[in-house]
Design a protein around this motif. Structure first.
Motif, mmCIF file in Angstrom:
data_model
loop_
_atom_site.group_PDB
_atom_site.id
_atom_site.type_symbol
_atom_site.label_atom_id
_atom_site.label_comp_id
_atom_site.label_asym_id
_atom_site.label_seq_id
_atom_site.Cartn_x
_atom_site.Cartn_y
_atom_site.Cartn_z
ATOM 1 N N ASP A 106 0.832 -1.200 0.000
ATOM 2 C CA ASP A 106 0.000 0.000 0.000
ATOM 3 C C ASP A 106 0.869 1.253 0.000
ATOM 4 N N ILE A 107 1.925 1.266 0.828
ATOM 5 C CA ILE A 107 2.812 2.430 0.899
ATOM 6 C C ILE A 107 3.536 2.638 -0.424
ATOM 7 N N ILE A 108 4.106 1.564 -0.967
ATOM 8 C CA ILE A 108 4.867 1.688 -2.216
ATOM 9 C C ILE A 108 3.976 2.134 -3.365
ATOM 10 N N SER A 109 2.799 1.508 -3.483
ATOM 11 C CA SER A 109 1.903 1.875 -4.586
ATOM 12 C C SER A 109 1.399 3.305 -4.435
ATOM 13 N N SER A 110 1.124 3.740 -3.198
ATOM 14 C CA SER A 110 0.651 5.111 -2.972
ATOM 15 C C SER A 110 1.714 6.138 -3.358
ATOM 16 N N ILE A 111 2.973 5.812 -3.093
ATOM 17 C CA ILE A 111 4.061 6.749 -3.366
ATOM 18 C C ILE A 111 4.422 6.789 -4.846
ATOM 19 N N PHE A 112 4.448 5.624 -5.497
ATOM 20 C CA PHE A 112 4.932 5.578 -6.883
ATOM 21 C C PHE A 112 3.837 5.765 -7.933
ATOM 22 N N SER A 113 2.593 5.411 -7.616
ATOM 23 C CA SER A 113 1.519 5.504 -8.611
ATOM 24 C C SER A 113 1.381 6.890 -9.238
ATOM 25 N N PRO A 114 1.358 7.969 -8.440
ATOM 26 C CA PRO A 114 1.129 9.289 -9.057
ATOM 27 C C PRO A 114 2.215 9.726 -10.033
ATOM 28 N N ILE A 115 3.447 9.220 -9.872
ATOM 29 C CA ILE A 115 4.537 9.688 -10.740
ATOM 30 C C ILE A 115 4.904 8.675 -11.819
ATOM 31 N N TYR A 157 16.706 12.801 -12.349
ATOM 32 C CA TYR A 157 17.656 13.540 -11.515
ATOM 33 C C TYR A 157 16.972 14.083 -10.264
ATOM 34 N N PHE A 158 15.782 14.646 -10.454
ATOM 35 C CA PHE A 158 15.042 15.223 -9.324
ATOM 36 C C PHE A 158 14.010 14.245 -8.743
ATOM 37 N N LEU A 159 14.238 12.961 -8.959
ATOM 38 C CA LEU A 159 13.313 11.947 -8.434
ATOM 39 C C LEU A 159 13.077 12.079 -6.931
ATOM 40 N N PRO A 160 14.105 12.391 -6.121
ATOM 41 C CA PRO A 160 13.829 12.574 -4.683
ATOM 42 C C PRO A 160 12.787 13.654 -4.395
ATOM 43 N N VAL A 161 12.766 14.699 -5.212
ATOM 44 C CA VAL A 161 11.785 15.773 -5.009
ATOM 45 C C VAL A 161 10.374 15.272 -5.298
ATOM 46 N N LEU A 162 10.209 14.532 -6.411
ATOM 47 C CA LEU A 162 8.891 13.985 -6.753
ATOM 48 C C LEU A 162 8.419 13.005 -5.690
ATOM 49 N N LEU A 163 9.330 12.156 -5.232
ATOM 50 C CA LEU A 163 8.974 11.182 -4.198
ATOM 51 C C LEU A 163 8.669 11.874 -2.873
ATOM 52 N N ALA A 164 9.322 12.992 -2.614
ATOM 53 C CA ALA A 164 9.033 13.749 -1.388
ATOM 54 C C ALA A 164 7.582 14.208 -1.366
#
Length: 619
Positions: A106-115, A157-164
């Protein structure tokens, strides 16, 4: 049905807005977390035009829509207040009993789905740019290349920002503080210091500097800890200065902790995942390719495929490439071949139309409509596709194919595989598609036959005594008979659960209406499912919303799997106590597989005794 109408229907059938903890969407599914899943009408949802199927796993109630899911989700956001649903349910989530794997998915899908869309689009663009560069169609020093490279590489490159941002939404913390934490990780002077030979420290503590651009795990760990730090400070800082001091303390604590602990630990985890996968892959590429190609779509069905996304991204960040993604494309293209075979072979107009549209979606990497709408429903095509995916995946793995950027596995991802083993990718995908198509054609499948309205004969009138093939169901209760429509529960009253009748019980002794097997008995005892020896599937639901009693006033006398005889005691309950607690005791007796029968006839009496005639199921 328009997206607006569909969104309203879905919210209604999941139990209303008040029953939703949170909702987000991936490429094809609305992923709900519900307060009470018993309030959701799964059967009615699956029959709703525009809904492919409904899946329950990993603590989520997933409504599969297909490519139109984005517009349906947008309508839900417009028509409801579910943007803030998570914030209103933090306390409820703390006691959530979902298992560890379910929570992790649930956590992984919630974080990665939008991007996911941005990652896939940038990955394809990056692959096309690399192809143009290798074919000398564009100069690496030109302004055109500079701009297009920035366009394709910035997401990674800015993946940490999107994941944040997405992690902050999931962990319910300040998004702007989370972005600031991510920004600190890839701050220009920090990146410059990574390549320096000088040692650095923070308050005398040595810092292990790592290049965090394109990293995944460090920022997720940092935002998770940030959520707890903010909650703690908010609990005692006065509201007059809370909006200033809480972010200040969060930045002051989280950023140094990230550089000192979360960052290095997260990088070690990422490197460990990448190294571990590479070690397994190197043991036998053929076996690894066959297993991944065969079971990837099975992982998709159960929703656990999200667990592999951090591994793929870690591989690309630490190794510069990933060998898993090309293999998974074989599994996807095999489903496309199988569904195309169904399209060519099926005589059913509805199935042919669904298979045709699903083929195009599958070729481009979206397989949920294919799986749930066609191949898995028909069973054999899904198996053929898994076998073909295994063979295609093995070919690709043996050829040493690599993905240089992340993208959704499928035909559009081909540019990202250009380079080592690219020819083997093409061969593997062709084999997977053609083999699945041929298996469907040669071995066949059970093609559903649907008579057109013009061909359907008019059903003659009949009486219960004149029927030859029938099953008689007796009353499990003593009480007053009522129509199903009178029940104050839309799921039952609408007939979506099946045909049946309602009894207002005068006593709390419930017996078996048939000879059969107890297929379901809820832990609370308020509902029992029975399959008769003749095949009728019955649901007896004592009262309305009585699940909230959590078993109080109910005494079960059987368990799941028990063989029961007509008239055998199944359950005892306290009618008056249930009424005194404010609950309706009217009890529906539903034939849940009514669609398999010609009709369900009901008793014409007003009152019924336990064991008297109640229903007739007509074959």
């Amino acid at each position: 049905m328009s997206s607006k109408e569909l969104s309203k229907e879905i919210i209604s059938l999941v139990g209303g807005e008040d029953n939703v903890k949170s909702v987000f969407h991936c490429a094809t599914r609305l992923r709900f977390r519900l307060k009470d899943t018993s309030k959701a009408n799964k059967i009615a949802l699956e029959k709703t035009p525009g809904v492919i199927t409904v899946v329950e796993n990993s603590g989520q109630f997933q409504v599969v829509i297909g490519n139109n899911v984005g517009s349906v989700f947008d309508q839900i956001m417009k028509e409801t207040n579910l943007q803030d649903a998570d914030k209103d349910n933090d306390k409820a989530d703390a006691s959530d009993s979902t298992n560890f794997l379910g929570k992790a998915v649930d956590i992984i899908s919630s974080i990665f789905s939008p991007i996911l869309g941005a990652l896939a689009g940038a990955g394809v663009l990056k692959g096309l740019l690399a192809l143009c560069l290798s074919l000398n169609w564009i100069a690496g020093t030109s302004g055109t290349y500079l701009i297009l490279n920035a366009a394709s590489d910035s997401v990674f490159y800015f993946l940490p920002v999107l994941l944040a941002i997405t992690a902050a939404r999931k962990f319910q913390t300040n998004q702007f503080v989370s972005v600031a934490v991510a920004g600190a990780l890839i701050y220009p002077s920090i990146i410059a210091a990574v390549g320096s030979t000088d040692s650095l420290g923070f308050l005398g503590i040595p810092i292990i500097l790592v290049n965090y651009s394109s990293s995944v795990i460090p920022i997720i760990l940092a935002v998770w800890v940030q959520s707890y730090i903010e909650k703690w400070f908010r609990s005692f800082i006065h509201e007059s200065v809370r909006n200033i001091l809480v972010p200040m303390f969060a930045l002051l604590i989280v950023i140094p902790l990230t550089f000192l602990a979360f960052g290095p630990v997260g990088s070690l985890i990422s490197d460990g995942l990448a190294s571990g996968y590479t070690w397994l892959y190197n043991l036998s590429p053929l076996v690894a390719g066959a297993i991944a190609g065969a079971f990837w779509q099975v992982f998709v069905i159960f929703g656990v495929h999200w667990g592999f996304v951090p591994i793929m991204l870690s591989n690309i960040a630490s190794l510069g490439y990933d060998t898993m993604l090309p293999i998974l494309s074989a599994a996807v293209i095999a489903q496309a071949g199988a569904v195309f075979g169904v399209f060519l072979k099926s005589k059913n107009p509805q199935m042919k139309a669904l298979a045709g549209s699903s083929t195009l979606a599958a070729v481009f990497g979206i397989t949920e409509p294919t799986i749930y709408g066609v191949t898995l429903k028909l069973k054999k095509p899904f198996i053929y596709a898994c076998v073909s995916g295994a063979i295609g995946g093995a070919i690709i793995a043996v050829g040493g194919a690599r993905a240089l950027a992340f993208s959704l596995p499928g035909l559009l991802a081909l540019p990202t595989y250009f380079g080592t083993g690219f020819v083997w990718v093409v061969v593997g995908l062709v084999v997977a598609f053609v083999l699945a198509l041929l298996l469907v054609f040669v071995l066949g499948f059970d093609d559903p036959t649907v008579a057109s309205p013009e061909q359907t004969p008019e059903v003659p009138t009949y009486t219960a005594d004149s029927l030859i093939e029938k099953e008689v169901i007796v009353s499990p209760l003593t009480g007053i008979l009522q129509s199903l429509e009178s029940l104050p529960d839309e799921a039952f009253a609408s007939g979506a659960m099946g045909k049946g009748i309602v009894i207002e019980p005068s006593s709390g002794r419930l017996t078996s209406p048939v000879n059969g097997t107890i297929t379901t008995i809820f832990p609370t005892g308020h509902a029992i499912g029975i399959t008769s020896d003749e095949g009728a599937e019955l649901l007896i639901h004592v009262g309305v919303n009585t699940v909230k009693l959590k078993g109080k006033f109910f005494e079960k006398r059987v368990k799941e799997g028990d063989q029961v005889k007509q008239g055998q005691l199944l359950l005892e309950f306290d009618v008056e106590a249930i009424k005194a607690a404010g609950f309706v005791t009217a009890t529906p007796i539903i034939v849940t597989n009514s669609a398999n029968y010609l009709d369900v006839l009901k008793s014409a009496k007003t009152n019924v005794e336990n064991g008297e005639y109640l229903l007739t199921v007509v074959n």
